[in-house]
Scaffold this motif. Structure first.
Motif, PDB file in Angstrom:
ATOM      1  N   ILE A  12       0.841  -1.202   0.000  1.00  0.00           N
ATOM      2  CA  ILE A  12       0.000   0.000   0.000  1.00  0.00           C
ATOM      3  C   ILE A  12       0.881   1.259   0.000  1.00  0.00           C
ATOM      4  CG2 ILE A  12      -1.847  -1.243   1.235  1.00  0.00           C
ATOM      5  CD1 ILE A  12      -1.217   0.438   3.694  1.00  0.00           C
ATOM      6  N   TYR A  13       0.326   2.350  -0.501  1.00  0.00           N
ATOM      7  CA  TYR A  13       1.087   3.608  -0.577  1.00  0.00           C
ATOM      8  C   TYR A  13       0.915   4.416   0.704  1.00  0.00           C
ATOM      9  CZ  TYR A  13      -3.424   5.849  -1.769  1.00  0.00           C
ATOM     10  OH  TYR A  13      -4.714   6.295  -1.748  1.00  0.00           O
ATOM     11  N   PHE A  14       1.726   5.480   0.853  1.00  0.00           N
ATOM     12  CA  PHE A  14       1.575   6.368   2.003  1.00  0.00           C
ATOM     13  C   PHE A  14       1.397   7.807   1.516  1.00  0.00           C
ATOM     14  CE2 PHE A  14       2.503   8.924   5.668  1.00  0.00           C
ATOM     15  CZ  PHE A  14       1.979   8.181   6.725  1.00  0.00           C
ATOM     16  N   LEU A  15       0.327   8.428   1.978  1.00  0.00           N
ATOM     17  CA  LEU A  15       0.084   9.844   1.697  1.00  0.00           C
ATOM     18  C   LEU A  15       0.387  10.632   2.975  1.00  0.00           C
ATOM     19  CD1 LEU A  15      -1.236  12.150  -0.100  1.00  0.00           C
ATOM     20  CD2 LEU A  15      -3.350  11.621   1.125  1.00  0.00           C
ATOM     21  N   ASP A  16       1.370  11.514   2.893  1.00  0.00           N
ATOM     22  CA  ASP A  16       1.727  12.340   4.050  1.00  0.00           C
ATOM     23  C   ASP A  16       0.698  13.467   4.176  1.00  0.00           C
ATOM     24  OD1 ASP A  16       2.917  13.836   6.020  1.00  0.00           O
ATOM     25  OD2 ASP A  16       4.750  14.290   4.891  1.00  0.00           O
ATOM     26  N   SER A  17      -0.071  13.451   5.250  1.00  0.00           N
ATOM     27  CA  SER A  17      -1.069  14.510   5.443  1.00  0.00           C
ATOM     28  C   SER A  17      -0.375  15.868   5.626  1.00  0.00           C
ATOM     29  CB  SER A  17      -1.943  14.220   6.659  1.00  0.00           C
ATOM     30  OG  SER A  17      -2.543  12.957   6.543  1.00  0.00           O
ATOM     31  N   HIS A  18       0.895  15.831   5.962  1.00  0.00           N
ATOM     32  CA  HIS A  18       1.748  17.023   6.086  1.00  0.00           C
ATOM     33  C   HIS A  18       1.267  17.951   7.202  1.00  0.00           C
ATOM     34  CE1 HIS A  18       4.832  19.604   3.876  1.00  0.00           C
ATOM     35  NE2 HIS A  18       5.390  18.437   4.158  1.00  0.00           N
ATOM     36  N   THR A  19       1.194  17.358   8.389  1.00  0.00           N
ATOM     37  CA  THR A  19       0.807  18.146   9.561  1.00  0.00           C
ATOM     38  C   THR A  19       2.036  18.809  10.188  1.00  0.00           C
ATOM     39  OG1 THR A  19       0.925  16.090  10.854  1.00  0.00           O
ATOM     40  CG2 THR A  19      -1.258  16.785  10.118  1.00  0.00           C
ATOM     41  N   ASN A  20       3.233  18.507   9.645  1.00  0.00           N
ATOM     42  CA  ASN A  20       4.454  19.173  10.117  1.00  0.00           C
ATOM     43  C   ASN A  20       5.328  19.439   8.893  1.00  0.00           C
ATOM     44  OD1 ASN A  20       6.988  19.874  11.198  1.00  0.00           O
ATOM     45  ND2 ASN A  20       6.662  18.585  13.007  1.00  0.00           N
ATOM     46  N   PHE A  21       5.704  20.712   8.690  1.00  0.00           N
ATOM     47  CA  PHE A  21       6.469  21.034   7.480  1.00  0.00           C
ATOM     48  C   PHE A  21       7.882  20.434   7.520  1.00  0.00           C
ATOM     49  CE2 PHE A  21       7.651  24.394  10.351  1.00  0.00           C
ATOM     50  CZ  PHE A  21       8.971  24.714  10.020  1.00  0.00           C
ATOM     51  N   ARG A  22       8.291  19.955   8.709  1.00  0.00           N
ATOM     52  CA  ARG A  22       9.602  19.303   8.814  1.00  0.00           C
ATOM     53  C   ARG A  22       9.519  17.783   8.560  1.00  0.00           C
ATOM     54  NH1 ARG A  22      10.403  22.971  13.237  1.00  0.00           N
ATOM     55  NH2 ARG A  22      12.023  24.476  12.685  1.00  0.00           N
ATOM     56  N   SER A  23       8.383  17.320   8.104  1.00  0.00           N
ATOM     57  CA  SER A  23       8.163  15.886   7.890  1.00  0.00           C
ATOM     58  C   SER A  23       9.307  15.231   7.097  1.00  0.00           C
ATOM     59  CB  SER A  23       6.856  15.692   7.120  1.00  0.00           C
ATOM     60  OG  SER A  23       6.767  14.369   6.653  1.00  0.00           O
ATOM     61  N   VAL A  24       9.673  14.017   7.530  1.00  0.00           N
ATOM     62  CA  VAL A  24      10.722  13.264   6.827  1.00  0.00           C
ATOM     63  C   VAL A  24      10.120  12.162   5.944  1.00  0.00           C
ATOM     64  CG1 VAL A  24      12.458  13.705   8.620  1.00  0.00           C
ATOM     65  CG2 VAL A  24      11.018  11.649   8.787  1.00  0.00           C
ATOM     66  N   VAL A  25       8.803  12.158   5.807  1.00  0.00           N
ATOM     67  CA  VAL A  25       8.140  11.062   5.090  1.00  0.00           C
ATOM     68  C   VAL A  25       8.681  10.912   3.659  1.00  0.00           C
ATOM     69  CG1 VAL A  25       5.947  10.233   4.136  1.00  0.00           C
ATOM     70  CG2 VAL A  25       6.032  11.092   6.477  1.00  0.00           C
ATOM     71  N   ALA A  26       8.768  12.028   2.920  1.00  0.00           N
ATOM     72  CA  ALA A  26       9.201  11.927   1.513  1.00  0.00           C
ATOM     73  C   ALA A  26      10.589  11.299   1.418  1.00  0.00           C
ATOM     74  CB  ALA A  26       9.184  13.309   0.866  1.00  0.00           C
ATOM     75  N   LYS A  27      11.482  11.728   2.304  1.00  0.00           N
ATOM     76  CA  LYS A  27      12.865  11.242   2.278  1.00  0.00           C
ATOM     77  C   LYS A  27      12.925   9.742   2.637  1.00  0.00           C
ATOM     78  CE  LYS A  27      17.336  12.346   4.377  1.00  0.00           C
ATOM     79  NZ  LYS A  27      17.491  11.155   5.223  1.00  0.00           N
ATOM     80  N   VAL A  28      12.238   9.366   3.714  1.00  0.00           N
ATOM     81  CA  VAL A  28      12.279   7.961   4.141  1.00  0.00           C
ATOM     82  C   VAL A  28      11.557   7.078   3.109  1.00  0.00           C
ATOM     83  CG1 VAL A  28      11.714   6.328   5.996  1.00  0.00           C
ATOM     84  CG2 VAL A  28      12.415   8.663   6.575  1.00  0.00           C
ATOM     85  N   ALA A  29      10.461   7.594   2.534  1.00  0.00           N
ATOM     86  CA  ALA A  29       9.722   6.815   1.524  1.00  0.00           C
ATOM     87  C   ALA A  29      10.616   6.529   0.321  1.00  0.00           C
ATOM     88  CB  ALA A  29       8.471   7.555   1.091  1.00  0.00           C
ATOM     89  N   GLU A  30      11.450   7.494  -0.017  1.00  0.00           N
ATOM     90  CA  GLU A  30      12.359   7.291  -1.142  1.00  0.00           C
ATOM     91  C   GLU A  30      13.393   6.216  -0.792  1.00  0.00           C
ATOM     92  OE1 GLU A  30      13.776  11.080  -2.729  1.00  0.00           O
ATOM     93  OE2 GLU A  30      15.329   9.927  -3.772  1.00  0.00           O
TER      94      GLU A  30
END
Ligand SMILES: [Zn+2]
Length: 251
Positions: free
Chosen positions: A146-164
């Protein structure tokens, strides 16, 4: 060959059309039978519905949204920087948990929401900046396909980096539609969506069902009808996700 190519260029309708503008509407906090639930399910366009696990209406809301053709994802409760842990709901991910426990909770949440093809975070301003915790969550999502959509509740989120790093398809939310539960405020957020689409081909926006969900649902319906007249297409998250990087097997 060259002649054929020239003719093809001159035929009407063969000129390259401009890039299609796509809006992706995600509606959070399903699973509670909150206000607006029925209206969102009956929308004339397809949306992505984020259902919280382990609630009384989790299964019913997910089944109904799926039957109506909407995309279902898990709305994973995750610890926020502010607020009490008890606000998060059952099975929440907090930063004090062991990796084994996080893994167990994410699997259980996915098991609890029928038809889920993705996940996004409910709250999570504390969790989405923690690479240790996000890595485990995203690894489980990958295992489950399944995919992950970052709701982006924190502009410092590391989701994009870790997802990559984990190599899992992911995207992030651009606009929250109903932080202020007033029709004028929600309309303003739709204006922001259109502005975003002037410079980008895709805009992801999140709204909510719940205490003021009927207000959100009514504006979403009106705005979607209007935007569809302006050549904006509505798609589900899975239809616009960037493809994962192909993994070349070692021989
Ligand atoms: Zn939420």
């Amino acid at each position: 060959m060259l002649m054929l190519a020239l003719i093809a260029c001159l035929l009407p309708g063969t000129a390259a059309a401009g890039p299609e503008k796509t809006a992706v509407i995600v509606i959070d906090d399903f699973g509670n039978n909150g206000r607006g639930t029925q209206e969102i399910i009956e929308l004339p366009f397809k949306v992505t519905v984020a259902v919280m696990p382990f609630l009384k209406y989790t299964k019913r809301d997910a089944e109904r949204a799926h039957a109506a053709g909407h995309e279902v994802i898990v709305h994973m409760p995750m610890e926020a920087l502010a607020g009490k842990k008890t606000w998060l709901g059952p099975g929440a991910i907090t930063v004090d948990l062991s990796e084994d426990e996080i893994r167990k909770r994410v699997h259980a949440a996915i098991d609890d929401v029928p038809h889920a093809v993705g996940m996004n975070n409910h709250m999570g301003s504390k969790v989405t900046v923690e690479p240790r915790v996000m890595r485990v969550i995203l690894e489980v999502c990958k295992e489950r396909g399944i995919y992950f959509l970052d709701s982006h509740t924190n502009f410092r989120s590391v989701v994009a980096k870790v997802a990559e790093e984990v190599n899992i398809p992911s995207m992030e939310n651009h606009i929250f539609l109903d932080d202020i539960h007033k029709p004028s405020a929600i309309r303003k957020q739709f204006m922001k969506m259109k502005e975003h689409l002037n410079d980008h081909n895709i805009c992801v926006a999140i709204g909510h069902v719940g205490s003021a969900g009927h207000i959100t649902a009514a504006i979403v319906k009106k705005q979607m009808l209007q935007m569809s007249q302006e050549q904006i297409a509505f798609k589900k998250v899975s239809e616009v996700l960037p493809p994962p990087i192909p993994v070349i097997p070692h021989s």
